[in-house]
Design a protein around this motif. Structure first.
Motif, PDB file in Angstrom:
ATOM      1  N   HIS A  57       4.068   0.841   8.647  1.00  0.00           N
ATOM      2  CA  HIS A  57       2.857   0.550   7.884  1.00  0.00           C
ATOM      3  C   HIS A  57       1.615   0.800   8.716  1.00  0.00           C
ATOM      4  O   HIS A  57       1.667   0.814   9.954  1.00  0.00           O
ATOM      5  CB  HIS A  57       2.859  -0.910   7.419  1.00  0.00           C
ATOM      6  CG  HIS A  57       2.877  -1.901   8.556  1.00  0.00           C
ATOM      7  ND1 HIS A  57       4.057  -2.339   9.120  1.00  0.00           N
ATOM      8  CD2 HIS A  57       1.870  -2.513   9.244  1.00  0.00           C
ATOM      9  CE1 HIS A  57       3.777  -3.199  10.090  1.00  0.00           C
ATOM     10  NE2 HIS A  57       2.454  -3.307  10.194  1.00  0.00           N
ATOM     11  N   PHE A  97      -9.118   4.942   0.921  1.00  0.00           N
ATOM     12  CA  PHE A  97      -7.897   4.367   0.355  1.00  0.00           C
ATOM     13  C   PHE A  97      -7.824   4.638  -1.143  1.00  0.00           C
ATOM     14  O   PHE A  97      -6.804   5.107  -1.663  1.00  0.00           O
ATOM     15  CB  PHE A  97      -7.864   2.857   0.632  1.00  0.00           C
ATOM     16  CG  PHE A  97      -6.654   2.148   0.076  1.00  0.00           C
ATOM     17  CD1 PHE A  97      -5.512   1.991   0.842  1.00  0.00           C
ATOM     18  CD2 PHE A  97      -6.666   1.616  -1.212  1.00  0.00           C
ATOM     19  CE1 PHE A  97      -4.395   1.338   0.336  1.00  0.00           C
ATOM     20  CE2 PHE A  97      -5.561   0.963  -1.723  1.00  0.00           C
ATOM     21  CZ  PHE A  97      -4.420   0.820  -0.949  1.00  0.00           C
ATOM     22  N   LEU A 157      -6.609  10.171   5.433  1.00  0.00           N
ATOM     23  CA  LEU A 157      -6.127   9.015   6.202  1.00  0.00           C
ATOM     24  C   LEU A 157      -6.822   8.893   7.553  1.00  0.00           C
ATOM     25  O   LEU A 157      -6.730   7.860   8.217  1.00  0.00           O
ATOM     26  CB  LEU A 157      -4.612   9.110   6.416  1.00  0.00           C
ATOM     27  CG  LEU A 157      -3.740   8.828   5.190  1.00  0.00           C
ATOM     28  CD1 LEU A 157      -2.282   9.156   5.479  1.00  0.00           C
ATOM     29  CD2 LEU A 157      -3.883   7.374   4.751  1.00  0.00           C
ATOM     30  N   PHE A 202      -5.378   0.071   6.394  1.00  0.00           N
ATOM     31  CA  PHE A 202      -6.341   1.142   6.150  1.00  0.00           C
ATOM     32  C   PHE A 202      -7.397   0.695   5.128  1.00  0.00           C
ATOM     33  O   PHE A 202      -7.441   1.164   3.995  1.00  0.00           O
ATOM     34  CB  PHE A 202      -5.590   2.386   5.649  1.00  0.00           C
ATOM     35  CG  PHE A 202      -6.429   3.634   5.565  1.00  0.00           C
ATOM     36  CD1 PHE A 202      -7.009   4.188   6.697  1.00  0.00           C
ATOM     37  CD2 PHE A 202      -6.606   4.281   4.345  1.00  0.00           C
ATOM     38  CE1 PHE A 202      -7.774   5.346   6.615  1.00  0.00           C
ATOM     39  CE2 PHE A 202      -7.362   5.431   4.254  1.00  0.00           C
ATOM     40  CZ  PHE A 202      -7.942   5.970   5.389  1.00  0.00           C
ATOM     41  N   ASN A 232      -5.325   8.537  12.059  1.00  0.00           N
ATOM     42  CA  ASN A 232      -3.917   8.485  11.670  1.00  0.00           C
ATOM     43  C   ASN A 232      -3.311   9.887  11.657  1.00  0.00           C
ATOM     44  O   ASN A 232      -2.485  10.214  10.795  1.00  0.00           O
ATOM     45  CB  ASN A 232      -3.780   7.834  10.282  1.00  0.00           C
ATOM     46  CG  ASN A 232      -4.162   6.358  10.291  1.00  0.00           C
ATOM     47  OD1 ASN A 232      -3.633   5.580  11.075  1.00  0.00           O
ATOM     48  ND2 ASN A 232      -5.089   5.981   9.426  1.00  0.00           N
ATOM     49  N   ILE A 251       0.826   1.686   3.136  1.00  0.00           N
ATOM     50  CA  ILE A 251      -0.585   1.850   3.489  1.00  0.00           C
ATOM     51  C   ILE A 251      -1.306   0.677   2.837  1.00  0.00           C
ATOM     52  O   ILE A 251      -1.379   0.591   1.606  1.00  0.00           O
ATOM     53  CB  ILE A 251      -1.135   3.204   3.006  1.00  0.00           C
ATOM     54  CG1 ILE A 251      -0.363   4.345   3.692  1.00  0.00           C
ATOM     55  CG2 ILE A 251      -2.632   3.314   3.297  1.00  0.00           C
ATOM     56  CD1 ILE A 251      -0.747   5.724   3.213  1.00  0.00           C
TER      57      ILE A 251
END
Length: 314
Positions: free
Chosen positions: A267, A275, A192, A270, A199, A245
């Motif tokens: 939320h 992902f 992430l 991304f 993040n 996400i």
């Protein structure tokens, strides 16, 4: 004002009645594909639950189709049909006024499903025009006499009530047959954070405790349905840890939030190559994780709050 020429009056009456009937039938039919968004409206306003909403939605669609059919047939207009049409339009209008008070004049009201998007205020204006057509038909008072009235009633009610269940049956058990993917592995949460996105705080949060994580695309219609469902669950169960996400084209984000009403759910945006490494090749993906370990993956199809309950409580 009514024309003195009976032939012209009948042509006008038939045309208005047919237009009104066609709108009702189209409105009902188009809600069926997909029907989930229409079902979720009843849960969102609190007049149905996850089990009754599929039934209520189809019965209401059947009522729309049935009234449209009676309008096309010009069957007992003054005795029943025009009264029922006006009553249903008033009901929809009151519901839309409630929706505006509750959420503002935003998003798609669902009157024509997801095919033709309208705001609640636009739909109220449409309903007012349709009520005007119904009142004009009432004023013109042209009766079409039918033989075998009882047979027409039985056929019309049976067809309109059964059609939504036949065309799009409520498959309460479909989700258990959907391949939900493997579980029991540690989600690589460090992905992430990459060169464009930091993040770290979210990573630390997801590594501890129980969470429901949804990987969604802003341009995916199924993701919007999943997002709306999870938004409702977030409102109904504010202690649950739900995390969106979201990836996809940034230009569609505002529409995504309008349709899912899910901007109140925690939320992140991304749009990273990582992902797909986290979600897998398909979206939406909804997973329950416990201390960073994926315990179960869920299909959004017929997902209910009771399905998630074992994975969000201690």
């Amino acid at each position: 004002m009514q024309n003195n020429n009976p032939i012209i009056n009948r042509i006008i009456y038939f045309t208005l009645s047919s237009l009104l009937g066609a709108v009702f039938i189209f409105s009902g039919y188009i809600k069926l594909y997909p029907i989930e968004a229409f079902e979720l409206n009843f849960i969102d306003v609190g007049i149905a639950n996850w089990f009754t909403a599929p039934i209520i939605a189809r019965l209401l669609i059947g009522l729309e189709i049935g009234l449209g059919l009676l309008l096309l047939l010009q069957f007992q207009h003054r005795k029943f049909t025009l009264k029922a049409v006006t009553g249903l339009l008033v009901f929809f209008t009151l519901y839309l006024i409630f929706a505006i008070i509750k959420d503002g004049n935003s998003g798609n009201c669902g009157c024509f499903g997801t095919y033709l998007e309208m705001t609640p205020l636009q739909s109220i204006a449409k309903n007012v025009v349709m009520i005007g057509f119904a009142m004009l038909l009432w004023y013109m008072n042209i009766n079409v006499k039918w033989r075998y009235t009882l047979a027409v009633w039985i056929a019309s009610v049976s067809i309109s009530a059964a059609l939504p269940f036949i065309l799009n049956p409520p498959d309460f058990y479909m989700a258990q047959y959907v391949t939900e993917g493997k579980a029991g592995y540690t989600l690589p949460l460090t992905l992430l954070t990459d060169k464009d996105f930091n993040n770290d705080s979210l990573i630390s949060k997801l590594k501890k405790g129980k969470h429901i994580v949804a990987f969604l695309s802003a341009t995916c219609p199924h993701c919007k349905i999943a997002g709306l469902k999870l938004h409702i669950m977030h409102n109904q169960h504010p202690t649950w840890n739900i995390q969106f996400i979201v990836a996809g084209n940034k230009n569609y984000l505002s529409q995504f939030w309008e349709e899912t009403k899910g901007e109140d759910v925690p939320h992140i945006y991304f749009p990273s190559d990582n992902f797909v490494k986290l979600s897998g090749p398909e979206v939406p993906v909804i997973m329950a994780i416990d201390n960073g370990v994926v315990k179960k993956k869920f299909s959004h199809i017929n997902l209910k709050d009771t399905d998630l309950l074992p994975y969000v409580t201690p």
